[in-house]
Scaffold this motif. Structure first.
Motif, PDB file in Angstrom:
ATOM      1  N   ILE A  68       0.845  -1.206   0.000  1.00  0.00           N
ATOM      2  CA  ILE A  68       0.000   0.000   0.000  1.00  0.00           C
ATOM      3  C   ILE A  68       0.876   1.250   0.000  1.00  0.00           C
ATOM      4  CG2 ILE A  68      -1.671   1.343   1.358  1.00  0.00           C
ATOM      5  CD1 ILE A  68      -2.835  -1.346   2.317  1.00  0.00           C
ATOM      6  N   ASN A  69       0.555   2.150  -0.920  1.00  0.00           N
ATOM      7  CA  ASN A  69       1.243   3.437  -0.984  1.00  0.00           C
ATOM      8  C   ASN A  69       0.451   4.412  -0.110  1.00  0.00           C
ATOM      9  OD1 ASN A  69       2.157   5.985  -1.624  1.00  0.00           O
ATOM     10  ND2 ASN A  69       2.421   5.526  -3.816  1.00  0.00           N
ATOM     11  N   THR A  96       4.254 -11.657   4.753  1.00  0.00           N
ATOM     12  CA  THR A  96       4.248 -13.110   4.951  1.00  0.00           C
ATOM     13  C   THR A  96       2.854 -13.688   4.748  1.00  0.00           C
ATOM     14  OG1 THR A  96       5.990 -12.788   6.572  1.00  0.00           O
ATOM     15  CG2 THR A  96       4.961 -14.942   6.551  1.00  0.00           C
ATOM     16  N   SER A  97       1.822 -12.944   5.193  1.00  0.00           N
ATOM     17  CA  SER A  97       0.451 -13.456   5.079  1.00  0.00           C
ATOM     18  C   SER A  97      -0.126 -13.269   3.677  1.00  0.00           C
ATOM     19  CB  SER A  97      -0.477 -12.755   6.076  1.00  0.00           C
ATOM     20  OG  SER A  97       0.039 -12.854   7.369  1.00  0.00           O
ATOM     21  N   CYS A  98       0.400 -12.291   2.931  1.00  0.00           N
ATOM     22  CA  CYS A  98      -0.161 -12.003   1.600  1.00  0.00           C
ATOM     23  C   CYS A  98       0.063 -13.185   0.662  1.00  0.00           C
ATOM     24  CB  CYS A  98       0.490 -10.736   1.014  1.00  0.00           C
ATOM     25  SG  CYS A  98      -0.046 -10.389  -0.677  1.00  0.00           S
ATOM     26  N   GLU A  99      -1.042 -13.677   0.101  1.00  0.00           N
ATOM     27  CA  GLU A  99      -0.965 -14.836  -0.803  1.00  0.00           C
ATOM     28  C   GLU A  99      -0.885 -14.412  -2.265  1.00  0.00           C
ATOM     29  OE1 GLU A  99      -1.093 -18.345  -0.328  1.00  0.00           O
ATOM     30  OE2 GLU A  99      -0.575 -17.907   1.744  1.00  0.00           O
ATOM     31  N   GLY A 100      -0.875 -13.118  -2.486  1.00  0.00           N
ATOM     32  CA  GLY A 100      -0.698 -12.628  -3.854  1.00  0.00           C
ATOM     33  C   GLY A 100      -1.890 -12.836  -4.768  1.00  0.00           C
ATOM     34  N   CYS A 101      -3.115 -12.818  -4.195  1.00  0.00           N
ATOM     35  CA  CYS A 101      -4.299 -13.042  -5.034  1.00  0.00           C
ATOM     36  C   CYS A 101      -4.626 -11.827  -5.917  1.00  0.00           C
ATOM     37  CB  CYS A 101      -5.503 -13.393  -4.162  1.00  0.00           C
ATOM     38  SG  CYS A 101      -6.085 -12.002  -3.160  1.00  0.00           S
ATOM     39  N   GLY A 102      -4.187 -10.648  -5.470  1.00  0.00           N
ATOM     40  CA  GLY A 102      -4.383  -9.439  -6.276  1.00  0.00           C
ATOM     41  C   GLY A 102      -5.739  -8.774  -6.114  1.00  0.00           C
ATOM     42  N   ASP A 110      -8.563   4.049  -4.949  1.00  0.00           N
ATOM     43  CA  ASP A 110      -7.579   5.127  -5.118  1.00  0.00           C
ATOM     44  C   ASP A 110      -6.309   4.677  -5.855  1.00  0.00           C
ATOM     45  OD1 ASP A 110      -9.164   6.951  -3.772  1.00  0.00           O
ATOM     46  OD2 ASP A 110      -8.447   6.234  -1.824  1.00  0.00           O
ATOM     47  N   SER A 111      -6.350   3.469  -6.390  1.00  0.00           N
ATOM     48  CA  SER A 111      -5.141   2.907  -7.047  1.00  0.00           C
ATOM     49  C   SER A 111      -3.911   3.074  -6.144  1.00  0.00           C
ATOM     50  CB  SER A 111      -4.879   3.575  -8.400  1.00  0.00           C
ATOM     51  OG  SER A 111      -5.984   3.409  -9.230  1.00  0.00           O
ATOM     52  N   ALA A 112      -4.127   2.789  -4.868  1.00  0.00           N
ATOM     53  CA  ALA A 112      -3.039   3.005  -3.900  1.00  0.00           C
ATOM     54  C   ALA A 112      -2.228   1.736  -3.643  1.00  0.00           C
ATOM     55  CB  ALA A 112      -3.628   3.500  -2.576  1.00  0.00           C
ATOM     56  N   ILE A 113      -2.613   0.660  -4.319  1.00  0.00           N
ATOM     57  CA  ILE A 113      -1.928  -0.608  -4.045  1.00  0.00           C
ATOM     58  C   ILE A 113      -1.104  -1.036  -5.258  1.00  0.00           C
ATOM     59  CG2 ILE A 113      -2.248  -3.069  -3.465  1.00  0.00           C
ATOM     60  CD1 ILE A 113      -4.727  -2.285  -1.906  1.00  0.00           C
TER      61      ILE A 113
END
Ligand code: SF4
Ligand code: SF4
Length: 290
Positions: A68-69, A96-102, A110-113
């Motif tokens: 997150i920006n 570590t928890s992020c599974e990269g699902c997107g 807000d296109s903040a990610i």
């Protein structure tokens, strides 16, 4: 010997702790003209036994992660509420928890990610004293996708092998999951290391069923066969109608544990095992080359 078209042997076991790596390391030391791969990437340990130096290190990118920006984030909280993996707290992503699902990346108003390729580990191309190439990997803490890493490290090693060596010896991951499937790609022969226990026999059957699907021939080494002679017989009886030979029955020997404790291969630690594993290696060659 045969022409320089290499054969690939994978050493597997139904679970960890059966002596798979001890066998893989011993066979690797005896074989000549070989490349060695430690494909047990979740618990690589051949490098603890070998004397080697690292030629090259490669970064491994196992998948994507969100970030997150904070300059753009309006703190609406949507991302936190949609993340099924509870990876977002207080407008920060736990890597570590992020599974990269997107999902959060796509849904953020807000296109903040940002969603970026994340480094999950490194793998190394090494050289042993006899100038053989040796590959092993180290995943970063909490990282997964080890099947993809096995494929990547094997691709790198196979690229080196063509026309240069006779053998690729792979210390495979335990079990029958995705990394095992990846370790079997291109395999010509599998050596299964098992123990004479009920669960050992159960795991052996699962592994042999998997190898039937891949149509890869195999032989079995029964480690610590004398801790349960009856069960060892049951294993042999099961293997006979399957047409799978027992390459060796190795008795329980504390020297194996001492070798590991001293970071040495069993051959280096107890020279009497040199002859025994040479016979096993000769038998493997006979099976594969005939
Ligand atoms: S969805 Fe976007 S704007 Fe909303 S909290 Fe998450 S990062 Fe911030
Ligand atoms: S990419 Fe998926 S798992 Fe990772 S933080 Fe976003 S929603 Fe959660």
């Amino acid at each position: 010997m045969f022409d320089k078209k290499y054969k690939q042997i994978v050493i597997l076991s139904g679970k960890g702790g059966t002596g798979k790596t001890t066998v893989a390391t011993a066979l690797s030391e005896i074989a000549e003209d070989k490349i060695i791969i430690d494909a047990d990437v979740d618990a690589a340990n051949m490098h603890l036994v070998f004397d080697y130096y690292i030629n090259s290190e490669y970064d491994y990118y196992g998948g994507k992660k969100a970030e997150i920006n904070s300059d753009r984030c309006s703190q609406c909280g949507i991302c936190e509420s949609v993340c099924r993996f509870d990876a977002i707290k207080d407008f920060k992503v736990n890597r570590t928890s992020c599974e990269g699902c997107g999902f959060c990346f796509r849904i953020c108003p807000d296109s903040a990610i940002s969603f970026y390729e994340s480094k999950s580990g490194v793998y190394s191309e090494c050289e042993l004293e006899d100038q053989s190439k040796f590959y092993f990997a180290q995943l970063l803490a909490g990282e997964g996708n080890s099947g993809k890493l096995v494929s990547e490290i094997k691709k790198k090693a196979n690229g080196q092998a063509k026309g240069k060596v006779n053998w690729i010896i792979v210390d495979g991951p335990p079990g029958i999951g995705c990394p095992v499937n990846a370790s079997l790609s291109g395999a010509d022969f599998v050596v299964i290391v098992t123990e004479p226990t009920q669960s050992g026999l159960h795991d052996l059957k699962r592994l042999i069923n998997l190898l039937k699907i891949f149509k890869i021939p195999s032989s079995v080494i029964v480690n610590k066969f004398d801790i349960n002679i009856e069960m060892s017989k049951s294993i042999e009886e099961y293997l006979k109608p399957e047409g799978i030979s027992v390459l060796a029955k190795i008795p329980f020997d504390k020297q194996f544990i001492k070798a590991i404790q001293n970071s040495k291969s069993i051959i280096e630690y107890d020279h009497t095992y040199g002859k025994r594993f040479k016979i096993i290696w000769d038998d493997i060659q006979k099976i594969i080359l005939n």
